[in-house]
Design a protein around this motif. Sequence first.
Motif, short mmCIF file in Angstrom:
data_model
loop_
_atom_site.label_atom_id
_atom_site.label_comp_id
_atom_site.label_asym_id
_atom_site.label_seq_id
_atom_site.Cartn_x
_atom_site.Cartn_y
_atom_site.Cartn_z
N GLU A 50 -25.67 -2.21 -4.03
CA GLU A 50 -24.40 -2.57 -4.17
C GLU A 50 -23.60 -2.08 -5.40
O GLU A 50 -24.23 -1.50 -6.12
N VAL A 51 -22.50 -1.62 -5.13
CA VAL A 51 -21.71 -0.77 -6.29
C VAL A 51 -20.22 -1.49 -6.13
O VAL A 51 -19.69 -1.79 -5.35
N HIS A 52 -20.09 -1.88 -7.46
CA HIS A 52 -18.66 -2.67 -7.56
C HIS A 52 -18.18 -2.33 -8.67
O HIS A 52 -18.57 -2.00 -9.91
N ARG A 53 -16.88 -2.25 -9.05
CA ARG A 53 -16.04 -1.85 -10.17
C ARG A 53 -16.00 -3.19 -10.88
O ARG A 53 -15.49 -4.24 -10.57
N HIS A 54 -16.16 -3.06 -12.25
CA HIS A 54 -16.04 -4.37 -13.16
C HIS A 54 -14.50 -4.24 -13.78
O HIS A 54 -13.86 -3.41 -13.37
N GLU A 55 -14.18 -5.20 -14.15
CA GLU A 55 -12.74 -5.35 -14.28
C GLU A 55 -12.23 -4.67 -15.45
O GLU A 55 -11.12 -4.45 -15.76
N ARG A 75 -28.24 -9.50 -7.47
CA ARG A 75 -26.97 -9.21 -7.06
C ARG A 75 -26.44 -8.25 -8.30
O ARG A 75 -26.50 -8.56 -9.32
N VAL A 76 -25.34 -7.61 -7.78
CA VAL A 76 -24.70 -6.90 -8.91
C VAL A 76 -23.84 -7.63 -9.55
O VAL A 76 -23.28 -8.69 -9.46
N GLY A 77 -23.59 -7.30 -10.88
CA GLY A 77 -22.76 -8.02 -11.79
C GLY A 77 -22.93 -7.50 -13.27
O GLY A 77 -24.16 -6.78 -13.48
N PRO A 78 -22.16 -7.95 -14.25
CA PRO A 78 -22.39 -7.55 -15.31
C PRO A 78 -23.45 -8.21 -16.23
O PRO A 78 -24.13 -7.47 -17.08
N LYS A 79 -24.09 -9.18 -15.58
CA LYS A 79 -25.05 -9.83 -16.16
C LYS A 79 -26.31 -8.90 -16.45
O LYS A 79 -26.92 -8.99 -17.91
N TRP A 80 -26.49 -7.74 -16.06
CA TRP A 80 -27.56 -6.84 -15.83
C TRP A 80 -27.22 -5.56 -16.79
O TRP A 80 -28.23 -4.77 -17.25
N GLY A 81 -26.04 -5.48 -17.11
CA GLY A 81 -25.58 -4.50 -18.14
C GLY A 81 -26.00 -3.11 -17.66
O GLY A 81 -26.21 -2.00 -18.41
N LYS A 82 -25.76 -2.83 -16.36
CA LYS A 82 -25.75 -1.41 -15.72
C LYS A 82 -24.42 -0.85 -15.53
O LYS A 82 -23.85 -1.34 -14.39
N PHE A 83 -24.04 0.02 -16.15
CA PHE A 83 -22.73 0.54 -16.02
C PHE A 83 -22.74 2.21 -16.00
O PHE A 83 -23.53 2.69 -16.26
N ALA A 84 -21.67 2.36 -15.12
CA ALA A 84 -21.42 4.07 -15.07
C ALA A 84 -19.97 4.28 -15.10
O ALA A 84 -19.22 3.49 -14.79
N GLU A 85 -19.62 5.55 -15.35
CA GLU A 85 -18.17 5.97 -15.41
C GLU A 85 -17.45 6.09 -13.94
O GLU A 85 -16.28 5.93 -13.98
N THR A 86 -18.41 6.55 -12.80
CA THR A 86 -17.69 6.70 -11.72
C THR A 86 -18.46 5.94 -10.73
O THR A 86 -19.65 5.62 -10.94
N ARG A 87 -18.04 5.72 -9.50
CA ARG A 87 -18.80 4.91 -8.49
C ARG A 87 -19.80 5.94 -7.98
O ARG A 87 -21.05 5.43 -7.68
#
Length: 128
Positions: A50-55, A75-87
Motif C-alpha cells: 500500500e502506498v498513500h500520501r500523508h497530509e 496497514r499503511v499509516g504514519p504510525k510506522w514512521g515509514k516515509f518517502a519523498e515521492t510515491r
Amino acid sequence: MQLGLFDTLRSKPIRLPVAPHGSVLHAASDPDFTFRLPHPRMVWDRAEIEVHRHEDGMWMWSASFMADSEGSSYRVGPKWGKFAETREDALFFAVEELEARIGKKAGSDAALILKWLNALKDNPEAFK
C-alpha cells in the motif's frame, strides 16, 4: 540494504520512531495505490503493498506477505514512521522491505513473490 547503480538517484527513506498509539488508514479507507499479488485459492493475497500520501505531502508505504506457512501484515499509516519523498520511492522502499523480509525463504510462494517484486521495482508504469 545494498544500493544498486540506479538506487543512488533516490532520496533516502525517512524513518521516524514507531508511534505505538499512532494512526493507520481506517478499514473503510482505501490507500492511494495498492499493489497485490493474489493467491489463486485463498482469500488473502500472497503479497500486498500500500502506498498513500500523508497530509504533510510525504508518501507512506506498507508491505505485507503470506508465503507458504508464514507471513506478516500491517496497514499503511504514519504510525510506522515509514516515509518517502515521492510515491515511486515509497513503492521502491516497500519492495526492498519485502525482499529483505522474505530473504532466502524456500518455497513456491516466496519465489513467486520475489519474481513479482522484481517486476515492480523501478517500473515506471506501476502507477498508471
